[in-house]
Design an enzyme around this catalytic site. Structure first.
Site: not given
Ligand code: ADE
Ligand code: ZN
Length: 349
Positions: A28, A30, A208, A211
């Site tokens: 995970h 980005h 996702h 969160e």
């Molecule tokens: N894009 C980059 N980081 C993210 C995150 N923590 N949650 C959702 N989208 C994202």
């Molecule tokens: Zn993320």
């Protein structure tokens, strides 16, 4: 290696060394969230892009977030310096170099093509730059890397379908499809049809969920989108039935402790529920999410989380093992990584 493997007890003062040394996979990350302020300024200069910050220090000083959206606003602005294939390549190579230092031996990168195509950057530029970096990472650092293309959930399902269409010429360069961006108000089921299409096309699926959003979003990510892994998922502890389901089906959660701290999901790392997830039998993993913005790469996530709570070598082994078991690598490579993981623990016996 021995079966069943017994994890040696490791004294608290040797635990940080073990956490750093053990081989691990990052599932995970980005890649746009690995852009350090120094690289943002270097790329802005190279491309003649004007930034709304006078200096690296001023930009870094703006990294104080109150929730996910407050971060996303600055994160999408930072990505505006990426214009050419070389930019995407250089960004990913900087991450791979840093990941290799943390003994990351395999990684699965998220990228957000819509952030770039909306600015006139072509899908070709984005995917070719990232793919070339994945090939170079293996040769230069011995790190294997796969690409997961994410749809931005604040945009429409129609736009996700258009993005999928644009990516079809590059489908062999992508292992899977993910879903990210602002969660609350954009439930997984908004993308039911496009994920069904991606499943037919043979992509591995992740999203996702949980969160900031409620446990219901984790349920629909599983039951409607049919994802194999949940990114974050930390809100699942609010729903005992969901916890049972995640444990029974060995659904991996890609947990990101420093991200959760910086986005105020938990007030401090001592309050984080990673231990609760592991003790409930869930396949939790540790990841960095957007390391340039959240104050730490993968080993920082491990060492700071372990320093804040009663996690031990058994948990470290479980987390690293889960990272390989939940990855999308070939079975033979997975076996090799698991053997090396056990060998690393043996040196602490
Ligand atoms: N894009 C980059 N980081 C993210 C995150 N923590 N949650 C959702 N989208 C994202
Ligand atoms: Zn993320």
């Amino acid at each position: 290696m021995s079966f069943p493997f017994t994890v040696p007890p490791v004294a608290a003062d040797r635990l940080p060394g073990l956490l750093r040394q053990m081989p691990k996979a990052e599932l995970h990350i980005h890649i746009e969230g690995s852009l350090e302020p120094e690289l943002i300024f270097a790329l802005a200069r190279r491309n003649g892009v004007q930034l709304p910050y006078a200096s690296v220090e001023e930009l870094r000083g703006a990294y104080a977030f109150s929730n996910l959206q407050s971060f996303l606003d600055i994160y999408y602005a930072g990505a505006s310096v990426l214009l050419t294939e070389a930019d995407f390549h250089d960004m990913a190579m900087a991450y791979f170099a840093r990941a290799a230092q943390d003994n990351v031996v395999h990684t699965e990168l998220f990228f957000d093509p819509q952030t770039h195509t909306a600015r006139g950057v072509s899908m070709d530029t984005v995917i070719n730059g990232l793919h070339r970096a994945c090939v170079d990472a293996q040769a230069q650092f011995g790190v294997s890397a796969l690409l997961i293309m994410c749809f931005l959930r604040h945009l429409s399902e129609q736009e996700a379908f258009e993005t999928l269409e644009q990516a079809m010429p590059y489908r062999d360069k992508l292992v899977g499809i993910g879903l990210d961006s602002g969660e609350v108000g954009n439930p997984p089921e908004k993308f039911a049809r496009v994920f069904a299409r991606c499943r037919e096309l043979g992509f591995r699926l992740v999203a996702h969920a949980g969160e900031e959003g409620p446990p219901e979003y984790v349920w629909t990510a599983l039951d409607v989108l049919k994802v194999e892994r949940i990114d974050h998922g930390v809100q699942s502890t609010k729903d005992p039935l969901l916890m049972q389901r995640l444990a029974k089906d060995r659904i991996a959660l890609t947990v990101c402790p420093l991200s959760n701290l910086k986005l105020c999901v938990f007030p401090d790392l001592a309050s984080h529920n990673l231990l609760q997830l592991l003790e409930a039998g869930l396949a939790a993993t540790v990841n960095s999410d957007d390391p340039a913005y959240f104050g730490g790469y993968l080993n920082d996530n491990f060492t700071q989380t372990f320093a804040a709570g009663p996690l031990n070598a058994e948990h470290a082994y479980r987390l690293a093992r889960n990272s390989f078991e939940a990855s999308f690598i070939e079975p033979s490579a997975r076996k090799r990584h698991l053997d090396r993981l056990e060998a690393a623990f043996e040196t602490f016996r």
